[in-house]
Scaffold this active site. Structure first.
Site, PDB file in Angstrom:
ATOM      1  N   HIS A   1      -7.552   0.568  -6.516  1.00  0.00           N
ATOM      2  CA  HIS A   1      -7.832  -0.236  -5.242  1.00  0.00           C
ATOM      3  C   HIS A   1      -8.335  -1.541  -5.842  1.00  0.00           C
ATOM      4  CE1 HIS A   1      -8.138  -1.375  -1.301  1.00  0.00           C
ATOM      5  NE2 HIS A   1      -8.713  -0.747  -0.991  1.00  0.00           N
TER       6      HIS A   1
ATOM      7  N   GLN B   1     -10.367  -4.290  -3.459  1.00  0.00           N
ATOM      8  CA  GLN B   1     -11.549  -3.808  -2.919  1.00  0.00           C
ATOM      9  C   GLN B   1     -12.496  -4.348  -3.760  1.00  0.00           C
ATOM     10  OE1 GLN B   1     -12.413  -2.087   0.063  1.00  0.00           O
ATOM     11  NE2 GLN B   1     -14.564  -2.877  -0.702  1.00  0.00           N
TER      12      GLN B   1
ATOM     13  N   ASP C   1     -17.473   6.570  -1.899  1.00  0.00           N
ATOM     14  CA  ASP C   1     -16.322   6.380  -0.786  1.00  0.00           C
ATOM     15  C   ASP C   1     -16.181   7.803  -0.397  1.00  0.00           C
ATOM     16  OD1 ASP C   1     -13.969   5.705  -0.139  1.00  0.00           O
ATOM     17  OD2 ASP C   1     -12.721   5.950  -1.769  1.00  0.00           O
TER      18      ASP C   1
ATOM     19  N   ARG D   1     -13.452  -9.168   2.114  1.00  0.00           N
ATOM     20  CA  ARG D   1     -12.069  -8.705   1.670  1.00  0.00           C
ATOM     21  C   ARG D   1     -11.158  -9.919   2.185  1.00  0.00           C
ATOM     22  NH1 ARG D   1     -10.858  -3.552   1.370  1.00  0.00           N
ATOM     23  NH2 ARG D   1      -8.713  -4.627   0.411  1.00  0.00           N
TER      24      ARG D   1
ATOM     25  N   CYS E   1     -16.555   1.227   0.424  1.00  0.00           N
ATOM     26  CA  CYS E   1     -15.375   0.086   0.681  1.00  0.00           C
ATOM     27  C   CYS E   1     -15.007   0.434   2.423  1.00  0.00           C
ATOM     28  CB  CYS E   1     -14.273   0.649   0.126  1.00  0.00           C
ATOM     29  SG  CYS E   1     -13.854   2.350   0.308  1.00  0.00           S
TER      30      CYS E   1
ATOM     31  N   ARG F   1       0.853  -1.298  -0.036  1.00  0.00           N
ATOM     32  CA  ARG F   1       0.010   0.098   0.072  1.00  0.00           C
ATOM     33  C   ARG F   1       0.968   1.279  -0.028  1.00  0.00           C
ATOM     34  NH1 ARG F   1      -5.462   1.328   3.365  1.00  0.00           N
ATOM     35  NH2 ARG F   1      -5.970  -0.116   1.850  1.00  0.00           N
TER      36      ARG F   1
HETATM   37  N1   CP Z   1     -11.242  -0.497   2.334  1.00  0.00           N
HETATM   38  C1   CP Z   1     -10.328  -0.478   2.575  1.00  0.00           C
HETATM   39  O1   CP Z   1      -9.350  -0.567   1.917  1.00  0.00           O
HETATM   40  O2   CP Z   1     -10.031  -0.590   4.110  1.00  0.00           O
HETATM   41  P1   CP Z   1      -8.513  -0.272   4.926  1.00  0.00           P
HETATM   42  O3   CP Z   1      -8.024   0.974   4.408  1.00  0.00           O
HETATM   43  O4   CP Z   1      -8.998  -0.470   6.263  1.00  0.00           O
HETATM   44  O5   CP Z   1      -7.703  -1.478   4.395  1.00  0.00           O
END
Ligand code: CP
Length: 300
Positions: free
Chosen positions: A131, A134, A218, A287, A259, A104
């Site tokens: 992403h 997701q 989002d 997830r 998400c 990330r």
């Molecule tokens: N939706 C998502 O990626 O959550 P986090 O940032 O908690 O990983």
């Protein structure tokens, strides 16, 4: 055989994405039945996270453990990345020691640089552009509740940022019709939008949501956005809040996804996450299952 990376949804074929989602459903059933399935026994996953995470991190860490493998979490404070070691050197070193790397990082370019230098599969755990993990969970959730997503009407309401870009790629890969409503100046990257024949920008949230089968939003200000700009965003995005009244314009069978984390009272009303049309908790749980299926796909 060359390594497979998962940097965007376009790194897989549509058939492969369907297989991952189908496998996630099997793994979910196995977990509910408490049956042991240790397909990644002896494997190690490095998790390089330069930003906060709850769902993505736990999905990979718990997922590796449940599949018999091991995950090592690396924050910038713990590694030499935080002291300026080049990302491509880190990629080469980790490739000598682990079977796959999840990253990330806000910079999609850094992710690509890492993947080019690595000799093991690299997974995008979210950048400012995409992403993709997701979307695997979102498609699994919709499919569980309403069947295949192909041909369905999907509305994305809010910021034309990484989740919106991923929905555009998902519309390409799964063949659903995507209507996007964003405030002026916050539209998705025009190149990404133009790459998809079945995604369009519309003039208002109401137009996007009209008779939609799936509605998604989002946060209005994501990690990495300028804090100074946040107050201005609240005003610009106010007409794009997804609330019960807006969702009433959608199909009676609509599903609402987010998400998470959510900011109640901003992009969603205070109560929408617990509305019967919302499936956000199931989505968050998925997830885990989709990331396990993805790890199996890349590693076995
Ligand atoms: N939706 C998502 O990626 O959550 P986090 O940032 O908690 O990983």
């Amino acid at each position: 055989m060359a390594n497979r990376d998962f940097l965007t949804l376009l790194d897989c074929s549509s058939e492969e994405l369907d297989d991952i989602v189908e496998r996630a459903r099997e793994l979910k059933t196995q977990r509910q039945d408490r049956s042991l399935h240790q397909s990644l026994s002896g494997r190690t996953l490095a998790m390089v996270f330069q930003q906060n995470s709850t769902r993505t991190r736990m999905g990979f860490e718990a997922g590796m453990s449940q599949l018999g493998g091991h995950a090592v979490f690396l924050s910038p404070d713990d590694t030499q990345l935080g002291r300026g070691e080049p990302i491509s050197d880190t990629a080469r070193v980790l490739s000598e020691m682990v079977d796959a790397v999840v990253i990330r990082t806000p910079s999609h370019e850094d992710l690509v640089t890492f993947a080019e230098a690595a000799s093991v599969p690299v997974i995008n755990a979210m950048t400012s552009r995409f992403h993709p993990c997701q979307l695997l969970a979102d498609v699994q959730t919709y499919t569980e509740l309403r069947g295949p997503i192909a041909g369905r009407a999907v509305a994305f309401v809010g910021d034309g940022y990484n989740m919106c870009h991923s929905y555009i790629n998902a519309a390409r890969q799964w063949g659903f019709q995507l209507k996007i409503a964003c405030p002026e100046g916050y539209e998705p990257d025009p190149e990404i939008l133009a790459s998809c024949n079945n995604a369009v920008l519309v003039g208002s949230a109401r137009e996007a949501v009209d008779q939609a089968d799936l509605v998604v939003t989002d946060v209005w200000s994501s990690m990495g956005h300028d804090k100074e700009e946040q107050a201005g965003r609240m005003t610009r995005f106010a007409p794009y809040q997804v609330n019960e009244d807006l969702l009433d314009q959608a199909s009676p069978e609509v599903v609402f996804l987010h998400c998470l984390p959510a900011h109640r009272g901003e992009e969603v009303s205070e109560t929408l996450l617990d509305d019967p049309r919302s499936a956000v908790w199931q989505e968050a749980g998925n997830r885990l299952h989709t990331q396990k299926a993805l790890l199996e796909f890349l590693l076995t």
